[in-house]
Scaffold this active site. Structure first.
Site, mmCIF file in Angstrom:
data_model
loop_
_atom_site.group_PDB
_atom_site.id
_atom_site.type_symbol
_atom_site.label_atom_id
_atom_site.label_comp_id
_atom_site.label_asym_id
_atom_site.label_seq_id
_atom_site.Cartn_x
_atom_site.Cartn_y
_atom_site.Cartn_z
ATOM 1 N N LYS A 41 5.152 22.394 9.676
ATOM 2 C CA LYS A 41 6.499 22.119 9.682
ATOM 3 C C LYS A 41 7.296 21.854 10.766
ATOM 4 O O LYS A 41 7.012 22.217 12.041
ATOM 5 C CB LYS A 41 7.209 23.120 8.865
ATOM 6 C CG LYS A 41 7.425 24.440 9.510
ATOM 7 C CD LYS A 41 7.729 25.565 8.431
ATOM 8 C CE LYS A 41 7.985 26.751 9.359
ATOM 9 N NZ LYS A 41 8.111 28.110 8.313
ATOM 10 N N ARG A 139 15.401 34.864 0.040
ATOM 11 C CA ARG A 139 15.720 33.510 0.565
ATOM 12 C C ARG A 139 15.434 32.488 -0.306
ATOM 13 O O ARG A 139 16.259 31.757 -1.020
ATOM 14 C CB ARG A 139 14.935 33.617 1.994
ATOM 15 C CG ARG A 139 15.343 32.341 2.793
ATOM 16 C CD ARG A 139 14.626 32.339 4.059
ATOM 17 N NE ARG A 139 13.225 32.130 3.933
ATOM 18 C CZ ARG A 139 12.507 31.847 4.995
ATOM 19 N NH1 ARG A 139 12.816 31.725 6.044
ATOM 20 N NH2 ARG A 139 11.291 31.789 4.753
ATOM 21 N N TYR A 261 30.138 22.714 36.284
ATOM 22 C CA TYR A 261 31.070 22.809 34.984
ATOM 23 C C TYR A 261 31.680 24.167 35.298
ATOM 24 O O TYR A 261 30.978 25.235 35.309
ATOM 25 C CB TYR A 261 30.765 22.486 33.534
ATOM 26 C CG TYR A 261 30.708 21.300 33.236
ATOM 27 C CD1 TYR A 261 31.510 20.446 33.663
ATOM 28 C CD2 TYR A 261 29.471 20.599 32.891
ATOM 29 C CE1 TYR A 261 31.671 19.001 33.275
ATOM 30 C CE2 TYR A 261 29.011 19.477 32.483
ATOM 31 C CZ TYR A 261 30.166 18.288 32.883
ATOM 32 O OH TYR A 261 30.021 17.154 32.330
ATOM 33 N N MET A 309 24.683 19.153 29.578
ATOM 34 C CA MET A 309 23.892 18.131 28.493
ATOM 35 C C MET A 309 22.655 17.841 29.054
ATOM 36 O O MET A 309 21.613 17.998 28.222
ATOM 37 C CB MET A 309 24.971 17.078 28.059
ATOM 38 C CG MET A 309 24.247 16.592 26.809
ATOM 39 S SD MET A 309 25.232 15.265 26.130
ATOM 40 C CE MET A 309 26.742 16.044 25.466
#
Ligand SMILES: *Cc1c(COP(=O)(O)O)cnc(C)c1O
Length: 372
Positions: A41, A139, A261, A309
């Site tokens: 998956k 779940r 940053y 990013m």
């Protein structure tokens, strides 16, 4: 593992398919008579299901689990003759595609069962299914009450061919956790009241918790991809991938300057900063700002400042100039630092790191996947 990538590639995920296959064989070797399937998956946890699944099929794996219908449909032409089972993709309206592409759904509720039965009746076919019994995850899967209903109303399974019963462990990664044996006990109790079919219980960690958990079919994912299924001890699996980022620039910095940053790193001695073309958009966690470690030419360099990013900055003051070259590669995950170690520094698990890396990297497979 040589790093070869097109000139434009800024981050590289190099997947060793032989190692994936070897991990599958290692897990299979622990089984007495159970079948070893493979969970592919989420694009084989980010490593590329189109390459990974056929490599496993060539090694003898014949049952593949995906999460979604689309994942199964993409793999169907690459896995002729194999069984593909979709764990959680049985949404209303998908019945025709499931049947058409021969993808077996896992039915997670009495409603799912009724809907698949209605489709079988309408098309005058017998449809295969695995049925998920919840034993403690809360779940997906039939609750104990639903399972009891199914046991007393066997007509609900008319028109369906129950290929097997599945349940899923909540705490398999914790050695001797009492809930694992409690779940297994509940599974056996429930199965005693239901029609006989194959039984599947163990994920990667479950396989390592003893034969009692193996039953008829095991469903490893993470361990195939080198994540440690027994976190309390050494990793019995081989690492299967390297993740590297390209060095874009190396710049001198002086005492008092700040990096990145938020000015989150203050330079305390004259030195050098290398900027690497990997950021949180590539799946490198932002939580590794001022925490992460990379290796350049086998030598460690700390991430300084925030993760941006598309970029990270690392302190290469102590590395020789000859090693840190623009255009060269920094290893973010690989022989010097496992995915589990990176995950631990980032406060997460290897699964999340691995599936996150898939977003923007250039992937290469060694040896190259056939037909790719
Ligand atoms: C993802 C998943 C697996 C595989 O688990 P790993 O811990 O990666 O081995 C097995 N079964 C189910 C139901 C899953 O959702």
């Amino acid at each position: 593992m040589p790093l070869s990538a097109p000139p434009s590639a800024t981050s590289l995920l190099a997947v060793d398919l032989e190692a994936v296959v070897e991990n599958w064989r290692t897990l299979k070797g622990r089984l007495e008579r159970a079948e070893c399937a493979a969970v592919v998956k989420a694009n084989a946890y980010g490593l590329g299901a189109a390459a990974v699944a056929p490599a496993l099929a060539a090694a003898g794996c014949s049952t593949f689990f995906v999460a979604l219908l689309e994942e199964g449909m993409a793999l169907r032409p690459r896995l002729p003759g194999a069984t593909i089972i979709a764990l959680s993709g049985f949404l209303p309206g998908t019945e025709k595609d499931l049947a058409g592409h021969e993808i077996v759904p896992v039915l997670n509720s009495l409603d799912d069962i009724a809907r698949w039965q209605a489709f079988a009746r309408k098309t005058e076919t017998v449809q295969p299914a695995w049925i998920h019994l919840d034993t403690g995850m809360n779940r997906l899967g039939l609750s104990a009450v639903d399972t009891q209903t199914l046991a007393t109303e066997p007509d609900r399974l008319g028109g369906l061919e129950v290929k097997g019963w599945i349940s899923h462990l909540a705490c398999a990664d914790l050695r001797f956790h009492p809930s694992s044996s409690a779940q297994l006990g509940r599974f056996h109790q429930q199965l005693a009241r239901l029609p006989k079919a194959r039984r599947s219980f163990a994920n990667s960690s479950g396989i390592c918790r003893g034969r009692a958990f193996h039953l008829d079919l095991v469903r490893p994912g993470a361990a195939l991809y080198g994540i440690n299924p027994t976190p309390e001890t050494g990793n019995p699996m081989r690492p299967v991938f390297r993740f590297a980022g390209r060095i874009l620039q190396v710049r001198p910095v002086d005492t008092g300057m700040t990096v990145g940053y938020g000015a989150a790193h203050v330079v305390v001695r004259p030195g050098r900063i290398a900027t690497i073309a990997v950021g949180y958009a590539d799946g490198y966690p932002r939580s590794l700002g001022n925490r992460g470690l990379v290796h350049i030419g086998g030598m460690p360099a700390r991430v300084v400042g925030r993760v941006s990013m598309d970029l990270i900055t690392v302190d290469v003051t102590d590395l020789p100039d000859s090693v840190v070259r623009p255009g060269g590669w920094a290893e973010l995950i690989g022989p010097h630092q496992t995915v589990d170690q990176v995950a631990a520094s980032a406060g997460t698990i290897g699964y999340e790191i691995l599936t996150g890396l898939a977003r923007r990297c250039h992937r290469v497979w060694l040896p190259p996947a056939k037909g790719d």
